[in-house]
Enzyme design. Structure first.
Site, short mmCIF file in Angstrom:
data_model
loop_
_atom_site.label_atom_id
_atom_site.label_comp_id
_atom_site.label_asym_id
_atom_site.label_seq_id
_atom_site.Cartn_x
_atom_site.Cartn_y
_atom_site.Cartn_z
N LYS A 168 0.84 -1.21 0.00
CA LYS A 168 0.00 0.00 0.00
C LYS A 168 0.87 1.25 0.00
CE LYS A 168 -1.81 1.48 4.09
NZ LYS A 168 -1.42 2.88 4.33
N ASN A 169 1.86 1.29 0.88
CA ASN A 169 2.65 2.52 1.02
C ASN A 169 3.64 2.74 -0.12
OD1 ASN A 169 1.25 3.06 3.31
ND2 ASN A 169 2.95 2.77 4.74
N ARG A 204 -5.14 10.32 5.00
CA ARG A 204 -4.16 11.40 5.10
C ARG A 204 -3.14 11.38 3.97
NH1 ARG A 204 -2.51 14.28 8.98
NH2 ARG A 204 -0.44 13.79 8.19
N CYS A 222 -5.68 12.71 13.46
CA CYS A 222 -6.22 11.39 13.21
C CYS A 222 -5.98 10.55 14.44
CB CYS A 222 -5.59 10.75 11.99
SG CYS A 222 -3.92 10.21 12.26
N ARG A 225 -0.14 14.37 13.48
CA ARG A 225 0.38 14.19 12.13
C ARG A 225 0.30 15.43 11.25
NH1 ARG A 225 -1.32 8.22 10.06
NH2 ARG A 225 0.62 8.32 8.92
N PRO A 226 1.06 16.46 11.61
CA PRO A 226 1.05 17.69 10.80
C PRO A 226 1.78 17.49 9.46
CG PRO A 226 2.63 17.89 12.58
CD PRO A 226 1.98 16.55 12.75
N VAL A 227 1.68 18.49 8.57
CA VAL A 227 2.38 18.41 7.27
C VAL A 227 3.33 19.61 7.08
CG1 VAL A 227 0.67 16.98 6.08
CG2 VAL A 227 0.40 19.47 6.07
N ASP A 228 3.73 20.23 8.22
CA ASP A 228 4.57 21.43 8.12
C ASP A 228 5.91 21.16 7.42
OD1 ASP A 228 4.98 19.83 10.41
OD2 ASP A 228 6.06 21.41 11.46
N ASP A 232 4.61 0.80 12.16
CA ASP A 232 3.46 0.09 11.60
C ASP A 232 3.41 -1.38 12.04
OD1 ASP A 232 2.59 2.37 10.38
OD2 ASP A 232 3.17 1.80 8.35
N ILE A 286 7.48 7.32 17.13
CA ILE A 286 7.09 8.05 15.90
C ILE A 286 5.77 8.81 16.09
CG2 ILE A 286 6.67 7.86 13.40
CD1 ILE A 286 9.45 6.88 14.09
N ARG A 313 -8.54 -1.06 4.77
CA ARG A 313 -7.72 0.00 4.19
C ARG A 313 -6.33 -0.52 3.82
NH1 ARG A 313 -6.48 4.41 7.91
NH2 ARG A 313 -5.15 4.80 6.13
C1 UD1 Z 1 4.12 7.15 6.59
C2 UD1 Z 1 3.36 5.87 6.33
C3 UD1 Z 1 2.79 5.31 7.64
C4 UD1 Z 1 3.91 5.14 8.66
C5 UD1 Z 1 4.73 6.42 8.81
C6 UD1 Z 1 5.95 6.25 9.69
C7 UD1 Z 1 2.51 6.16 4.08
C8 UD1 Z 1 1.34 6.42 3.20
N1 UD1 Z 1 2.27 6.17 5.41
O1 UD1 Z 1 3.20 8.10 7.14
O2 UD1 Z 1 2.18 4.05 7.36
O3 UD1 Z 1 3.35 4.81 9.91
O4 UD1 Z 1 5.17 6.89 7.52
O5 UD1 Z 1 6.76 5.24 9.19
O6 UD1 Z 1 3.61 5.91 3.61
N2 UD1 Z 1 5.71 15.01 11.07
C9 UD1 Z 1 5.69 16.35 11.37
N3 UD1 Z 1 5.53 17.24 10.34
C10 UD1 Z 1 5.42 16.84 9.04
C11 UD1 Z 1 5.46 15.47 8.74
C12 UD1 Z 1 5.61 14.56 9.78
O7 UD1 Z 1 5.78 16.73 12.53
O8 UD1 Z 1 5.28 17.69 8.16
C13 UD1 Z 1 5.89 14.00 12.15
C14 UD1 Z 1 4.67 13.09 12.32
O9 UD1 Z 1 3.69 13.67 13.13
C15 UD1 Z 1 5.30 11.85 12.92
C16 UD1 Z 1 6.68 11.80 12.24
O10 UD1 Z 1 6.94 13.12 11.77
O11 UD1 Z 1 5.47 12.04 14.30
C17 UD1 Z 1 6.80 10.83 11.08
O12 UD1 Z 1 5.68 10.97 10.22
P1 UD1 Z 1 5.75 10.66 8.66
O13 UD1 Z 1 6.98 9.89 8.33
O14 UD1 Z 1 5.51 11.93 7.93
O15 UD1 Z 1 4.48 9.71 8.48
P2 UD1 Z 1 3.60 9.65 7.18
O16 UD1 Z 1 4.43 9.97 6.01
O17 UD1 Z 1 2.31 10.38 7.41
#
Ligand code: UD1
Length: 419
Positions: free
Chosen positions: A22-23, A93, A117, A122-125, A306, A328, A398
């Site tokens: 999936k990922n 997400r 969630c 899980r921010p996207v900053d 995961d 994480i 999912r």
């Molecule tokens: C991806 C995987 C998910 C897995 C995760 C960690 C996909 C579709 N999903 O999720 O299955 O559990 O990696 O291996 O591939 N963070 C921030 N700001 C950001 C982005 C992330 O603070 O802009 C933080 C998150 O809150 C978290 C950490 O960084 O604590 C890692 O998150 P991230 O690697 O981004 O997870 P995803 O990419 O959402």
């Protein structure tokens, strides 16, 4: 709502095939936006998240069809609506993955901000700050991210924190930017390498994927390609744990064991006999005693978050105390309350689960809260005495393809109950 009914106590045995990851599939589908030519994808898993990603690019105007060999053909040359609506983003997400390719190809993207969630905020900053360094003009308004640019320009970007989808978004964006981008402190997950391989097969120039420094030389355009989605290491790991907790003897085929180092290593520490053989992994737990293992989740090549919920179940069935530390996501222990209702002995201390092994657990009616939490409840159901009913299994659909069929093939007694 559909439910799963499990009659526990069966020792699993036999062989199953692993499905596509999936990922790996989600970023590849999002990256199809970067090309105007036909893209053929093989070995896509039949999962709700994949359907959601298709719905998303379909709502923008992508053409999606299935050929006679069940391969998906995508063509995104006629995208007319450059917006990812909240109704879709809120259910997945990973929808944020279309941001990098849309801004690079069309110079515009409007995407609903993914909210909080179940497993944390899980921010996207990190995604947004990095895209700004490539020259995207980003504003947040009415719950949407709006990104604009005349043309992205390559830059040196050091990520503030390691992010999987953030790294993927930037690789996609930098592929069509003018000049070279050097990305550091990036994620090293195998799915990053898969995305780079896919893009390179379309004519991108990406090197270093799988290490913590990725170099992307922007190109003018990307062509079509045919690509096979690699196997799902998390799915395989989940079935291996199912074999271990039921004292079984199972083989998972069509998997790359090289991607599963930390999972295999810890299964061995737990007392399992694990043999990797090219494209398959066999686990034998018959006549072996389960030993709990202390686990700390970490970005790849560390132990995957995961797999945390599933390994917790294994630790519950071993003798003695163990600790599982989640580093994480801040709220990824929602399965624990449900597991304790089945008779496990787990307490939470901050970001650590402290587990005391028990001799047996008993079936109960339990509720899935997120994808991997649901997997852990199913694993517990396989071990428990009596019947377990897992509710809200839309979470499991999912990320696990035909889970009840695969487990039945290994000898489990598991049934999907209709609404
Ligand atoms: C991806 C995987 C998910 C897995 C995760 C960690 C996909 C579709 N999903 O999720 O299955 O559990 O990696 O291996 O591939 N963070 C921030 N700001 C950001 C982005 C992330 O603070 O802009 C933080 C998150 O809150 C978290 C950490 O960084 O604590 C890692 O998150 P991230 O690697 O981004 O997870 P995803 O990419 O959402």
């Amino acid at each position: 709502m559909e439910k799963l009914l499990i009659k526990g106590g069966k020792s699993l045995s036999g062989e199953i095939d692993c499905s596509g990851a999936k990922n790996a599939a989600l970023p590849v589908i999002a990256a199809s936006i970067l090309s105007s030519d036909d893209i053929t994808l093989k070995n896509l898993p039949y999962l709700q998240d994949i359907t959601t990603m298709f719905e998303l690019i379909g709502s923008m105007g992508a053409d999606i069809s299935l050929d006679e060999r069940m391969n998906f053909k995508l063509n995104t040359s006629n995208l007319s609506n450059l917006e990812a609506r909240y109704e879709l983003v809120k259910t997945m997400r990973a929808s944020i993955l279309v941001l990098g390719s849309m801004i690079a190809k069309y110079g515009y993207a409007k995407i609903a901000l993914p909210g909080g969630c179940a497993i944390g905020s899980r921010p996207v900053d990190y995604h947004l700050k990095a895209l700004e360094k490539l020259g995207a003009n980003i504003s947040l308004k009415n719950g949407y991210i709006e990104a604009k640019t005349d043309k992205l320009v390559g830059a040196n970007i050091e990520f503030e924190g390691v992010t999987v989808t953030g790294t993927e978004n930037l690789i996609m964006a930098a592929s069509l930017a003018k000049g070279v981008s050097i990305l550091t402190n990036v994620a090293k997950e195998p799915e990053i390498l898969d995305l780079a391989n896919f893009l390179n097969s379309m004519g991108a120039k990406i090197s270093g994927a799988g290490t913590d420094k990725i170099i992307v030389e922007g190109v003018e355009e990307l062509s079509g390609t045919t690509y096979e989605i690699p196997a799902d290491r998390i799915e395989a790991g989940t079935y291996l744990i199912a074999g271990a907790v039921t004292n079984g003897n199972i083989t998972i085929n069509k998997i790359d064991p090289e991607r599963m180092g930390a999972i295999i290593e810890n299964l061995k520490k737990a007392g399992a006999e694990v043999i990797s053989n090219g494209k398959s992994i066999s686990l034998n737990m018959t006549n072996h005693i389960l030993k709990p293992v202390n686990i700390i989740t970490a970005p790849f090549p560390g132990f995957p978050t995961d797999m945390q919920a599933q390994f917790t179940v294994l630790n519950c069935m071993g003798q003695g105390e163990s600790r599982v530390k989640e580093t994480i996501f801040e709220n990824r222990f929602m399965h624990i309350q449900e597991l304790n209702r089945m008779g496990t002995n787990i307490r939470i201390d901050g970001t650590t689960a402290i587990i005391n092994g028990v001799d047996s657990i008993s079936g109960a009616q339990v509720m899935a809260t997120d994808l991997r939490a649901s997997a852990s409840l199913i694993l517990a159901g396989l071990v428990a005495k009596g019947e377990t009913i897992v509710d809200r299994i839309y979470h499991i659909d999912r990320g696990y393809e035909r889970i009840e069929e695969k487990l039945s093939n290994l000898g489990a007694e598991i049934l999907r109950l209709p609404n």
